[in-house]
Write an enzyme that holds these catalytic residues in place. Structure first.
Site, PDB file in Angstrom:
ATOM      1  N   CYS A  58       1.082  -1.532  -0.253  1.00 57.20           N
ATOM      2  CA  CYS A  58      -0.023   0.102   0.069  1.00 57.20           C
ATOM      3  C   CYS A  58       0.795   1.300   0.411  1.00 57.20           C
ATOM      4  O   CYS A  58       1.220   1.541   1.022  1.00 57.20           O
ATOM      5  CB  CYS A  58      -0.761   0.004   0.597  1.00 57.20           C
ATOM      6  N   MET A 103      -4.495   4.823  -5.076  1.00 56.63           N
ATOM      7  CA  MET A 103      -3.360   4.443  -4.708  1.00 56.63           C
ATOM      8  C   MET A 103      -1.879   4.900  -4.693  1.00 56.63           C
ATOM      9  O   MET A 103      -1.404   5.001  -5.893  1.00 56.63           O
ATOM     10  CB  MET A 103      -3.674   2.863  -5.255  1.00 56.63           C
TER      11      MET A 103
END
Length: 398
Positions: A107, A317
């Site tokens: 992430c 993201m």
């Protein structure tokens, strides 16, 4: 009335942080129950229960998750076993409605929070913390075996969290944290897994589709928005309220994953939700963001919309932003073409919540294209610290 033996709740030290446009529950590895300190079923079951999954209602009411891909996240940090690094960072993307944790990727947004957490958790030598200045926290990203440098601002000997840096997709300003993703392409060879800057996907029900497949930051499939019937300005509801559209994107993602060699059978895509990502791009144009702000075509080099865990992301993201930066800097990709073509070292792209500037240094070698470093600015803040509580039976095997 008979008494039933009911085990008490476990009480596990945890910190709840925002990093970039994501939130997650952070743990020191040594604070987890022994059975969860190693990879496996016990760890997965514990994290699922902490986040509140699997939840057929899709709300994660009985857990720490926020019922979106951006908020159904867990992080485990420990002193690094990798030479030249401060901490090891392991990321678990928790499925909302299915009983699995996806460990296949990173992430990028929460990467920004790993530096501040490492300092907060006492994993960085206090002698390295200045009264005022910046601490460069060298992070080993365990999922993808890559190095990340998180430049953490320090004021009065503590992590600076409050500041004036504004990040589209985050309501309030905070302190700026620069994040460097070093050599972000997967593997030793070209960051284009097929060896091509463009490939053609032959998919039942679709016209032959030109795509750019890239492994940088996170495996990503890029498609021209107009080739699949979109303008490029779409916001979340336009995609996420259309089950037919979501099913089509999942089909495209599965065939792209197969072409990239990430799966050997289309069915495998169902249990690999986190990677690859799929995104569609278009040249600059004016649009309204989800907060009603106008982004003009003069402000951006291109527009990008990306899906995560089967839904259109509310912003971008962080790992996909690395992929965007890398692809934009390589002439001939679909992303580079949408940004006007030619050689580039940085781009500003528009996403549903606003804009983001990302940079990358790309070079061509005998092994193909390579990106030495991708850079972006994020912010991070501790939201809550203390303990999470979870039923003890969460650790028991079936």
């Amino acid at each position: 009335m008979s008494h039933v033996n009911i085990a008490p709740q476990l009480k596990i030290p945890a910190t709840y942080l925002r990093g970039g446009t994501s939130k997650g529950v952070f743990f020191k590895l040594s604070d987890l129950p022994l059975a969860a300190q190693v990879p496996g079923e016990a760890r997965d079951k514990l994290l699922l229960r902490i986040i509140g999954s699997p939840d057929a209602y899709g709300k994660q009411i009985d857990g720490m998750g926020g019922a979106t891909s951006s908020t159904s996240k867990t992080v485990i940090v420990s002193k690094s076993e990798k030479e030249g690094h401060d901490v090891d960072y392991l990321f678990g993307q928790v499925s909302i409605d299915k009983p699995f944790v996806d460990w296949s990727g990173n992430c990028g947004n929460l990467s920004a929070a790993v530096g501040p957490f490492a300092i907060h958790a006492g994993l960085i030598d206090p002698q390295r913390i200045p009264e005022h200045g910046v601490v460069d926290v060298k992070v080993w990203q365990v999922n993808i075996q890559k190095s990340i440098v998180v430049h953490v601002p320090i004021i009065n000997g503590e992590v600076q969290e409050v500041g004036l840096f504004e990040l589209d997709g985050v309501t309030f300003p905070a302190a700026e944290i620069q994040v460097d993703f070093l050599d972000p392409a997967e593997g030793e060879g070209s960051m284009f897994p097929t060896g091509n800057l463009r490939d053609t996907l032959e998919i039942p029900g679709f016209e032959p589709l030109q795509v750019t497949l890239i492994n940088a930051g996170i495996p990503t499939i890029f498609i021209d928005a107009h080739a699949i019937g979109y303008g490029g300005c779409e916001l979340q509801d336009e995609i996420n309220n259309d089950p037919h559209a979501l099913a089509r994107f999942e089909t495209l993602r599965a065939y792209g994953a197969l072409k990239m060699g990430l799966i050997t059978d289309l069915e495998e895509a169902k249990v690999r939700q986190h990677t690859p990502k799929i995104a569609f791009v278009s040249p600059p144009q004016n649009y309204l963001t989800s907060s009603g702000k106008t982004v003009t075509q003069q402000q951006v080099d291109l527009l990008v919309r990306a899906l995560s865990m089967g839904k259109l992301h509310h912003a971008m993201m962080g790992t996909a932003a690395v992929a965007i930066a890398a692809a934009a800097c390589v002439p001939g990709t679909i992303v580079n073409e949408a940004a006007g073509g030619g050689e580039k070292t940085q781009v500003v792209f528009g996403h549903p919540s606003g804009t983001l500037k990302v940079g990358a240094k790309a070079c061509h070698s005998e092994q193909g294209w390579r990106v030495e470093k991708a850079v972006m600015s994020r912010s991070a803040r501790i939201l809550m610290e203390g303990w999470v509580r979870v039923p003890a039976e969460s650790l028991k095997n079936e």
